[in-house]
Motif scaffolding. Structure first.
Motif, PDB file in Angstrom:
ATOM      1  N   THR A 138      -0.838   4.807 -15.426  1.00 55.71           N
ATOM      2  CA  THR A 138      -2.105   4.510 -14.770  1.00 55.71           C
ATOM      3  C   THR A 138      -3.275   4.744 -15.710  1.00 55.71           C
ATOM      4  O   THR A 138      -4.221   3.952 -15.767  1.00 55.71           O
ATOM      5  N   ALA A 139      -3.222   5.829 -16.487  1.00 54.82           N
ATOM      6  CA  ALA A 139      -4.308   6.138 -17.418  1.00 54.82           C
ATOM      7  C   ALA A 139      -4.381   5.125 -18.547  1.00 54.82           C
ATOM      8  O   ALA A 139      -5.469   4.725 -18.968  1.00 54.82           O
ATOM      9  N   ALA A 140      -3.217   4.704 -19.056  1.00 49.04           N
ATOM     10  CA  ALA A 140      -3.183   3.844 -20.245  1.00 49.04           C
ATOM     11  C   ALA A 140      -3.153   2.354 -19.918  1.00 49.04           C
ATOM     12  O   ALA A 140      -3.248   1.533 -20.827  1.00 49.04           O
ATOM     13  N   GLY A 141      -3.005   2.007 -18.651  1.00 49.22           N
ATOM     14  CA  GLY A 141      -2.948   0.592 -18.286  1.00 49.22           C
ATOM     15  C   GLY A 141      -1.649  -0.068 -18.688  1.00 49.22           C
ATOM     16  O   GLY A 141      -1.636  -1.218 -19.134  1.00 49.22           O
ATOM     17  N   LEU A 142      -0.524   0.663 -18.548  1.00 46.92           N
ATOM     18  CA  LEU A 142       0.793   0.155 -18.898  1.00 46.92           C
ATOM     19  C   LEU A 142       1.719   0.228 -17.695  1.00 46.92           C
ATOM     20  O   LEU A 142       1.385   0.818 -16.663  1.00 46.92           O
ATOM     21  N   ALA A 143       2.899  -0.347 -17.842  1.00 44.06           N
ATOM     22  CA  ALA A 143       3.933  -0.201 -16.827  1.00 44.06           C
ATOM     23  C   ALA A 143       4.623   1.149 -17.001  1.00 44.06           C
ATOM     24  O   ALA A 143       4.773   1.639 -18.123  1.00 44.06           O
TER      25      ALA A 143
END
Length: 343
Positions: A138-143
């Motif tokens: 969620t913080a890094a914008g990844l799956a």
């Protein structure tokens, strides 16, 4: 001081604190500890400098005066010759400031590249190893599965004390903190086995009562109870292979795999599959076995391969390896769903 909720993002205080907007001298600000590995985009800076609209306040870490979010806006102010800029000061640790920088750059403005997001996720995993894969994602914008693959390549941190106020009695901290801020056990195998014994001794006890005694969730207790009713081990194979419990004698086919180091576990699993005639005697089965064989090289062989990779190819190979790991994670998840559906 305003409290800006972190969207259930776990951190030390479970919230990110920002002060009110104020003016600060441009000359007093330091460059950002930015998740952008390639720096700022000059064209984006020029467009901001030419804009007649008032730009939003930048965020600055008060302890270091480093820009947390807004380097493009700061450079635009410098380009326009401004002596002051509107800021909001962030009160927190440098590690928390970096997480805020990543979240800000994935939520608005010029987006981070995929490589920058992966690099940021690795840094967050190293500074916040107790965070769950989904929280880091969620913080890094990844799956979350991409974060799981990145975590698997980072050495495990040294054991730490249990979280303050927890029910641990001095055992190493083996929990992950989710987006809701709640700590959950990393290895549920021991809790499952204890729940199995409690269910056997008190079959009429409620799920919640057993969950509290075993340190696992009521849903996990329900799964243990259902598995016992079917005559199965209370610990599924996916838990045994992912997080092996302390060594104990078990007369089953998974003992060697479960107790071996990770590299040996891969070899043992591959050897077991190679003995399966249903795989060896089909074209797709042989393809799968060949794919597995390449990925069960001994650690020394991996080290030799890594040492011979030219420096200019390391970034591309790292990205390719991460994509392959993600594909295998998806494959493993589909196999597990198929196994569960057949039970």
């Amino acid at each position: 001081m305003e409290v800006v909720e972190a969207g259930h993002q776990p951190d030390t205080a479970h919230a990110l604190r920002l002060g009110p907007a104020c003016r600060a001298p441009v000359a007093a600000l330091r460059p950002a500890d930015s998740p952008r590995t390639t720096g700022e985009d000059p064209e984006h800076v020029r467009l901001l400098a030419e804009s007649e609209d008032e730009l939003p306040p930048i965020i600055v870490h008060r302890g270091t005066m480093r820009v947390v979010d807004g380097m493009h806006r700061l450079k635009a102010a410098v380009l326009r010759g401004d002596r002051e800029i509107t800021v909001r000061f962030f009160e927190g640790s440098p590690d928390e400031a970096f997480v805020l920088a990543v979240r800000s750059n994935t939520g608005h403005g010029l987006p981070l590249s995929a490589a920058d997001r992966r690099a940021a996720a690795v840094r967050i995993l190293e500074s916040h190893p107790q965070w769950s894969d989904r929280a880091v994602a969620t913080a890094a914008g990844l799956a979350a599965r991409t974060v799981a693959a990145l975590r698997s390549r980072i050495p495990a941190p040294a054991p730490a004390p249990a979280p303050h106020g927890g029910t641990d009695t001095g055992a190493p901290w083996q929990h992950r903190v989710g987006r809701d801020g709640r700590a959950r056990p990393l290895d549920s195998s021991e809790g499952r086995r204890l729940a199995g014994r409690l269910i056997t001794d008190a079959p009429d006890a409620s799920l919640r009562t057993i969950a509290q005694q075993a340190g696992i969730s009521p849903g996990t207790v329900r799964d243990v109870r259902d598995r016992l009713r079917r005559g199965e081990d209370p610990v599924p194979l996916r838990v045994l292979t992912a997080a092996p419990p302390p060594e104990r004698a078990r007369d089953d086919a998974h003992t060697v795999v479960r107790l071996a180091p990770p590299g040996e576990r891969r070899t043992a699993l591959a050897d077991s599959l190679h003995r399966d005639p249903s795989l060896r005697l089909s074209e797709t089965g042989r393809l799968l076995l060949r794919m597995l064989q390449v990925r069960t090289l001994p650690p020394a062989q991996w080290e030799r391969i890594i040492s011979t990779v030219p420096a200019h190819s390391t970034g591309m190979l790292s990205a390719a390896a991460a994509e392959c790991a993600e594909a295998w994670q998806q494959f493993a998840a589909r196999m597990e769903r198929r196994r569960c559906a057949g039970e």
